[in-house]
Write a protein that holds these residues in place. Structure first.
Motif, short mmCIF file in Angstrom:
data_model
loop_
_atom_site.label_atom_id
_atom_site.label_comp_id
_atom_site.label_asym_id
_atom_site.label_seq_id
_atom_site.Cartn_x
_atom_site.Cartn_y
_atom_site.Cartn_z
N TYR A 529 0.84 -1.19 0.00
CA TYR A 529 0.00 0.00 0.00
C TYR A 529 0.88 1.25 0.00
N TYR A 532 1.53 1.95 -3.40
CA TYR A 532 0.34 2.60 -3.97
C TYR A 532 0.37 4.10 -3.69
N TRP A 536 0.73 7.34 -6.08
CA TRP A 536 -0.34 8.34 -6.10
C TRP A 536 0.23 9.73 -5.78
N GLY A 552 4.05 -2.55 -5.30
CA GLY A 552 2.87 -1.72 -5.14
C GLY A 552 1.57 -2.33 -5.65
N PHE A 553 0.49 -1.89 -5.03
CA PHE A 553 -0.89 -2.09 -5.49
C PHE A 553 -1.17 -0.92 -6.43
N LEU A 554 -0.93 -1.13 -7.74
CA LEU A 554 -0.86 -0.01 -8.67
C LEU A 554 -2.01 0.04 -9.67
N ASP A 555 -2.60 -1.09 -9.97
CA ASP A 555 -3.74 -1.12 -10.91
C ASP A 555 -4.82 -2.02 -10.36
N SER A 585 -6.96 5.03 -8.80
CA SER A 585 -5.96 4.15 -9.39
C SER A 585 -4.69 4.89 -9.77
N PRO A 586 -3.52 4.51 -9.23
CA PRO A 586 -2.26 5.12 -9.68
C PRO A 586 -2.00 4.90 -11.17
N CYS A 608 0.94 -8.65 -4.52
CA CYS A 608 0.90 -7.60 -5.54
C CYS A 608 1.76 -8.12 -6.70
N GLN A 612 1.92 -5.75 -11.86
CA GLN A 612 1.63 -4.41 -11.35
C GLN A 612 2.84 -3.49 -11.58
N TYR A 616 3.35 -0.57 -14.79
CA TYR A 616 3.57 0.79 -14.32
C TYR A 616 4.91 1.33 -14.83
#
Length: 656
Positions: A529, A532, A536, A552-555, A585-586, A608, A612, A616
């Motif tokens: 997170y 994430y 962001w 990361g939790f990116l999408d 959503s990043p 994750c 992801q 990115y």
């Protein structure tokens, strides 16, 4: 602290205590760069004033549990093939005896009340897989047929074809002759050659089939045991737990449901009280069965036919990783409560009253005599990664350290602060500054979770940065654990809003309050997170000289079909409406990023997943952002905490 100083991070595991309080057994572990793995062994310390001495000489010994009589210790140790097996050793020391020889190892175990047997949890692989057939490698196995919504787990890999089951085995006679391998000999024609015995007693399966069983605990009478049951959902996520009582009748195991899904509880642990009652460490997931966001884990007991929380789920959270509960003879319980960066040791009475026994540390495990007169706890604080404390002895408060394992070089003692955010909301966190007048470049660190927290324990991530000359700012924004349920749920379907504001406001306040912090030279980093919120942040604030986006939790869109928790995590945190998802959503905001960015990920991260990071990173490169990516082979989501020591050092070097 330098990257290689991770070898000094000695962690103390959950202790176990003799019934009369005369001594305690505990395990320590530390990373070894030379061995490229963690080394762990068992220790014994006589109470109240003894010095710890090694009980075993293994390099992977962990999870000790004393037998009910206190004369034998059960523990987990890798066998010669590296598979985790169950061993026992006399509590006074001696040669350990191997109890199990499971092809896929042992995950956990529990002693029977009479000490005559042990129950253990072990995966059972589908026929033809996981080395079941000599010479048949994973690439030559038959395809896996998947019909449910889950099929893999971070750190474990595939789970659809190896459910976990319960087995019972008699405790070995530690005075018996050791097992020996038969010597070669000419035998009568047709006579079978004897085979070498690895373990003295054969285990008996108590459960079978496609369901998984875990967290076993014996009933008070020893004739049955309670266990959690898990199954892979076919169509939709369901986090509601089932608990069954399994009979130990030799004629054949039978099951009785004691907690069904209609209780709407996710159960983390089972506790049997001295009176024989069952209690639960659990949290409510609501009628939907998936509402897990900031579901504060509490102590549940059965009253008038229903399971009710004994602790307030709005304010008390017993869910820090490794938390457990000890039932005492007077009907009260010992538990570990996370609050404002601490994990307190608390006593909960039968009517729900709470007494704090140990504060201002992070308690990572505890043990007590049945009467609660003697209590030991594993703790971490700002100067040590792990120590053992005597919290109480014969009914008196002690709070004395039994061990002195902390020898990690400390670059700075973080200062604790609370600031008012832009909307007046209090933001709690810490600032760690190198020695000297500065000005120092500043790193904003963001934790994972999001329902997790930064705490008061020695944090290697911060100490390495401070030793390299950076001031480090880190806080627990809204969405974090330890500040009540409302605080944790405030970002549900609102990720990247008040949490983003909180970390930025804490950073600004820290820089304004301390002239040693150079606000013109700032970087930002975070994992999971935290990855994430880092992604962001750099899409919406362009002050940062560089960023590190890690695991990361990116999408949220692709996460749903690739993560081991994708069937429910994103739905609960960012919702299911496409417009709402895009607004949080990043990946949808990546076109706004101008900050030079290092993307760090692990190949076997199923929490994750790697896609992801790669998607990115590719988006950053395509739009001309200065970006690099670092991918670690063989590692999963836990690289920074439990990855191979050499990879952890290489990661630190890349960060610096």
């Amino acid at each position: 602290m330098r990257p290689t100083d991770i070898e000094t991070l000695v962690q103390v595991g959950r202790p176990t205590i003799a019934p009369d309080g005369a001594f305690a057994i505990f395990a320590t572990s530390r990373p070894s760069i030379e061995a490229n793995r963690s080394l762990s062994r068992l220790w014994r310390v006589d109470l109240p004033a003894g010095s710890p001495r090694p009980l075993t000489r293994g390099s992977g010994d962990r999870a000790p549990q004393l037998s009910p009589s206190g004369d034998v210790v059960g523990f987990l140790r890798p066998d010669t093939d590296g598979r985790t097996q169950l061993f026992v050793v006399e509590a006074s020391g001696g040669e350990p005896v191997q109890v199990t020889d499971r092809a896929l190892g042992v995950m956990s175990f529990a002693w029977a009340p009479d000490g005559g047997s042990l129950v253990f949890v072990s995966p059972v692989g589908e026929r033809g897989r996981y080395g079941d057939v000599d010479g048949l490698g994973p690439d030559a196995e038959s395809p896996r047929r998947i019909t449910g919504i889950r099929w893999h787990a971070n750190g474990a890999g595939y789970i659809v074809d190896r459910p976990t089951h319960l087995f019972v085995v008699d405790t070995p006679d530690l005075d018996a002759e050791p097992l020996v391998s038969p010597a070669p000999a000419v035998r009568p024609e047709g006579a079978p050659a004897p085979t070498a015995r690895v373990v003295p007693n054969e285990a008996r399966a108590l459960t079978s089939g496609e369901l998984s069983y875990g967290s076993p605990v014996f009933a008070a009478d020893g004739h049955g045991l309670f266990a959690l049951v898990s199954e892979i959902e076919r169509d939709r996520a369901d986090l509601r737990s089932r608990v069954v009582e399994v009979s130990l009748d030799a004629a054949g195991a039978s099951e009785r449901v004691v907690v069904d899904r209609d209780a709407n509880l996710t159960v983390d642990d089972l506790i049997v009280t001295p009176a024989g009652d069952l209690a639960l460490l659990a949290s409510s997931v609501g009628d939907s069965g998936t509402d897990f966001v900031a579901a504060c884990i509490g102590l549940h007991v059965r009253r008038d036919g229903a399971w009710i929380p004994l602790t307030d789920p709005e304010t008390i959270d017993l869910g820090d990783p490794g938390s457990h509960v000890t039932a005492l003879a007077d009907g009260s319980f010992l538990a570990q409560s996370r609050t404002r960066g601490r994990v307190q040791l608390i006593r909960v009475t039968a009517d729900g009253a709470i007494e704090v026994l140990r504060d201002d540390v992070e308690v990572t495990g505890h043990a007590a005599t049945r009467d609660g007169a003697t209590i030991v706890a594993a703790v971490a604080d700002v100067t040590s990664f792990g120590e053992l404390e005597l919290v109480r002895f014969s009914g008196e408060g002690v709070g004395r350290r039994i061990t002195a394992l902390g020898r990690t070089p400390i670059a700075a003692i973080p200062s604790e602060r609370e600031v008012a955010g832009r909307d007046g909301y209090p933001v709690h966190g810490w600032v760690a500054v190198p020695e000297g007048e500065g000005p120092f470049p500043v790193i904003l660190q963001i934790h994972g979770g999001p329902y997790a927290h930064y705490g008061v324990h020695l944090f290697d991530e911060t100490q390495v940065l401070v030793a390299a000359g950076y001031a480090v700012v880190y806080a627990n924004p809204r969405g974090s654990a330890g500040y009540g349920r409302a605080h944790g749920r405030s970002i549900r379907h609102r990720m990247g809003t008040v949490d983003f504001a909180d970390v930025i406001d804490f950073l600004d306040a820290a820089i304004e309050a301390d002239s040693r912090l150079d606000g013109s030279r700032v970087g930002v980093m975070g994992g999971s997170y935290g990855g994430y919120l880092t992604a962001w942040t750099i899409a919406h604030d362009h002050r940062f000289a560089a960023a590190i986006v890690e695991r990361g939790f990116l999408d949220p869109v692709s996460f749903a079909g690739t993560s081991d928790i994708g069937s429910f995590f994103g739905d609960e945190y960012v919702g299911v409406d496409p417009v709402e998802i895009e607004a949080q959503s990043p990946m949808a905001a990546v076109s706004l990023v101008r900050t030079p960015t290092l993307v760090v990920h692990s190949e076997l991260d199923f929490r994750c997943p790697l896609e992801q990071a790669t998607r990115y990173y590719t988006a950053l490169k395509r739009q001309g952002v200065d970006a690099e990516m670092l991918v670690f082979p063989g590692e999963n989501h836990e690289l920074t905490r439990a990855g191979s020591p050499r990879h952890r050092v290489e990661r630190f070097e890349a960060v610096l």
